[in-house]
Design a protein around this motif. Sequence first.
Motif, PDB file in Angstrom:
ATOM      1  N   LYS A   6       0.832  -1.207   0.000  1.00  0.00           N
ATOM      2  CA  LYS A   6       0.000   0.000   0.000  1.00  0.00           C
ATOM      3  C   LYS A   6       0.867   1.258   0.000  1.00  0.00           C
ATOM      4  N   PHE A   7       1.950   1.207   0.774  1.00  0.00           N
ATOM      5  CA  PHE A   7       2.855   2.355   0.802  1.00  0.00           C
ATOM      6  C   PHE A   7       3.558   2.515  -0.534  1.00  0.00           C
ATOM      7  N   LYS A   8       3.982   1.403  -1.142  1.00  0.00           N
ATOM      8  CA  LYS A   8       4.640   1.480  -2.452  1.00  0.00           C
ATOM      9  C   LYS A   8       3.720   2.114  -3.495  1.00  0.00           C
ATOM     10  N   LYS A   9       2.440   1.746  -3.431  1.00  0.00           N
ATOM     11  CA  LYS A   9       1.474   2.283  -4.394  1.00  0.00           C
ATOM     12  C   LYS A   9       1.307   3.787  -4.198  1.00  0.00           C
ATOM     13  N   ALA A  10       1.176   4.214  -2.931  1.00  0.00           N
ATOM     14  CA  ALA A  10       1.039   5.644  -2.643  1.00  0.00           C
ATOM     15  C   ALA A  10       2.320   6.401  -3.015  1.00  0.00           C
ATOM     16  N   PHE A  11       3.450   5.779  -2.768  1.00  0.00           N
ATOM     17  CA  PHE A  11       4.747   6.385  -3.099  1.00  0.00           C
ATOM     18  C   PHE A  11       4.865   6.572  -4.605  1.00  0.00           C
ATOM     19  N   MET A  12       4.499   5.558  -5.372  1.00  0.00           N
ATOM     20  CA  MET A  12       4.585   5.643  -6.824  1.00  0.00           C
ATOM     21  C   MET A  12       3.665   6.735  -7.370  1.00  0.00           C
ATOM     22  N   ALA A  13       2.464   6.832  -6.820  1.00  0.00           N
ATOM     23  CA  ALA A  13       1.533   7.867  -7.277  1.00  0.00           C
ATOM     24  C   ALA A  13       2.102   9.256  -7.013  1.00  0.00           C
ATOM     25  N   GLN A  14       2.647   9.454  -5.816  1.00  0.00           N
ATOM     26  CA  GLN A  14       3.232  10.750  -5.482  1.00  0.00           C
ATOM     27  C   GLN A  14       4.494  11.023  -6.288  1.00  0.00           C
ATOM     28  N   LEU A  15       5.263   9.967  -6.561  1.00  0.00           N
ATOM     29  CA  LEU A  15       6.482  10.122  -7.352  1.00  0.00           C
ATOM     30  C   LEU A  15       6.161  10.564  -8.773  1.00  0.00           C
ATOM     31  N   LEU A  16       5.119   9.993  -9.364  1.00  0.00           N
ATOM     32  CA  LEU A  16       4.735  10.376 -10.722  1.00  0.00           C
ATOM     33  C   LEU A  16       4.280  11.836 -10.765  1.00  0.00           C
ATOM     34  N   VAL A  17       3.542  12.257  -9.740  1.00  0.00           N
ATOM     35  CA  VAL A  17       3.120  13.658  -9.671  1.00  0.00           C
ATOM     36  C   VAL A  17       4.339  14.575  -9.569  1.00  0.00           C
ATOM     37  N   SER A  18       5.284  14.193  -8.707  1.00  0.00           N
ATOM     38  CA  SER A  18       6.471  15.023  -8.502  1.00  0.00           C
ATOM     39  C   SER A  18       7.329  15.083  -9.756  1.00  0.00           C
ATOM     40  N   LEU A  19       7.522  13.944 -10.408  1.00  0.00           N
ATOM     41  CA  LEU A  19       8.350  13.921 -11.614  1.00  0.00           C
ATOM     42  C   LEU A  19       7.685  14.679 -12.765  1.00  0.00           C
ATOM     43  N   ARG A  20       6.355  14.626 -12.811  1.00  0.00           N
ATOM     44  CA  ARG A  20       5.648  15.394 -13.839  1.00  0.00           C
ATOM     45  C   ARG A  20       5.870  16.890 -13.624  1.00  0.00           C
ATOM     46  N   ALA A  21       5.819  17.311 -12.369  1.00  0.00           N
ATOM     47  CA  ALA A  21       6.076  18.721 -12.059  1.00  0.00           C
ATOM     48  C   ALA A  21       7.512  19.091 -12.408  1.00  0.00           C
ATOM     49  N   ALA A  22       8.444  18.176 -12.112  1.00  0.00           N
ATOM     50  CA  ALA A  22       9.846  18.432 -12.446  1.00  0.00           C
ATOM     51  C   ALA A  22      10.042  18.513 -13.954  1.00  0.00           C
ATOM     52  N   GLY A  23       9.335  17.664 -14.690  1.00  0.00           N
ATOM     53  CA  GLY A  23       9.447  17.683 -16.147  1.00  0.00           C
ATOM     54  C   GLY A  23       8.960  18.984 -16.743  1.00  0.00           C
ATOM     55  N   GLN A  24       7.873  19.525 -16.186  1.00  0.00           N
ATOM     56  CA  GLN A  24       7.353  20.800 -16.675  1.00  0.00           C
ATOM     57  C   GLN A  24       8.310  21.946 -16.364  1.00  0.00           C
ATOM     58  N   ALA A  25       9.021  21.830 -15.241  1.00  0.00           N
ATOM     59  CA  ALA A  25       9.914  22.916 -14.832  1.00  0.00           C
ATOM     60  C   ALA A  25      11.307  22.799 -15.429  1.00  0.00           C
ATOM     61  N   SER A  26      11.636  21.643 -16.034  1.00  0.00           N
ATOM     62  CA  SER A  26      13.012  21.394 -16.454  1.00  0.00           C
ATOM     63  C   SER A  26      13.281  21.696 -17.925  1.00  0.00           C
ATOM     64  N   LYS A  27      12.329  22.307 -18.613  1.00  0.00           N
ATOM     65  CA  LYS A  27      12.508  22.532 -20.049  1.00  0.00           C
ATOM     66  C   LYS A  27      13.686  23.452 -20.350  1.00  0.00           C
ATOM     67  N   SER A  28      13.955  24.373 -19.446  1.00  0.00           N
ATOM     68  CA  SER A  28      15.063  25.309 -19.663  1.00  0.00           C
ATOM     69  C   SER A  28      16.276  24.977 -18.796  1.00  0.00           C
ATOM     70  N   MET A  29      16.314  23.765 -18.247  1.00  0.00           N
ATOM     71  CA  MET A  29      17.407  23.374 -17.344  1.00  0.00           C
ATOM     72  C   MET A  29      18.506  22.639 -18.097  1.00  0.00           C
ATOM     73  N   GLY A  30      19.707  22.714 -17.526  1.00  0.00           N
ATOM     74  CA  GLY A  30      20.802  21.912 -18.025  1.00  0.00           C
ATOM     75  C   GLY A  30      20.752  20.503 -17.449  1.00  0.00           C
ATOM     76  N   LEU A  31      21.723  19.664 -17.844  1.00  0.00           N
ATOM     77  CA  LEU A  31      21.711  18.275 -17.407  1.00  0.00           C
ATOM     78  C   LEU A  31      21.836  18.147 -15.886  1.00  0.00           C
ATOM     79  N   ARG A  32      22.744  18.906 -15.304  1.00  0.00           N
ATOM     80  CA  ARG A  32      22.948  18.824 -13.857  1.00  0.00           C
ATOM     81  C   ARG A  32      21.724  19.318 -13.092  1.00  0.00           C
ATOM     82  N   GLU A  33      21.102  20.384 -13.594  1.00  0.00           N
ATOM     83  CA  GLU A  33      19.906  20.911 -12.934  1.00  0.00           C
ATOM     84  C   GLU A  33      18.759  19.916 -13.010  1.00  0.00           C
ATOM     85  N   ARG A  34      18.660  19.211 -14.143  1.00  0.00           N
ATOM     86  CA  ARG A  34      17.609  18.192 -14.270  1.00  0.00           C
ATOM     87  C   ARG A  34      17.849  17.041 -13.308  1.00  0.00           C
TER      88      ARG A  34
END
Length: 206
Positions: A6-34
């Motif tokens: 149950k924790f793994k499932k909740a963790f994965m859901a939150q991880l996908l949300v977080s990574l999606r937010a990071a993807g939207q913010a990383s369009k102008s980032m360099g490799l290290r910043e990403r």
Amino acid sequence: MHAPKKFKKAFMAQLLVSLRAAGQASKSMGLRERRDAVRLSSDVAMALASARRARAPPRSPPAWARALVARHAAERRNEALMRRIMSGAGYEMAAAAAAAAERGRKEARRRRIVRRSRRVCSGGAARKRRGSLALTASGGGGRCSAMAAARRMVKARLQVLRSLVPGGEALRGLSLLSETLDYVVCLKTQVELLQCLCEGSRPQLG
């Protein structure tokens, strides 16, 4: 040492949300910043999932989770991404916790300096040396010195443990061991989930 499904499932859901937010913010980032954005996203997702897990049954969120979020919130460059992940109110709470933690660290350092200066002024170190010499002369110094060495070793290892666990500086005894175990389990889950995401994206990358 495995996390509940149950924790793994909740963790994965939150991880996908977080990574999606990071993807939207990383369009102008360099490799290290990403790379740093992915690390931040996975850490915040781990902390948030762990805090939500603590609600059932009701208990306080792990100290390491609060400290980990506060550590990232203390860096101003993380503000925009953390606001995307946590919402504005969540980020403000984390930033306030980071400021409080910094004040606590400064106060702890001040107290250590005061205690050290008092010991030096009172000549406590000299008295301890005289006492140990007396014990050695009486024949009981060997056992006492071995016990003192063992205590120093345990203290040094606990200090290393505190430096590895977020928020560990304020933990003592069983609470430190409990938080360390929970943190290690969550880190292991974090690595497993990130590996699953990497393996799932390989066909697309190829």
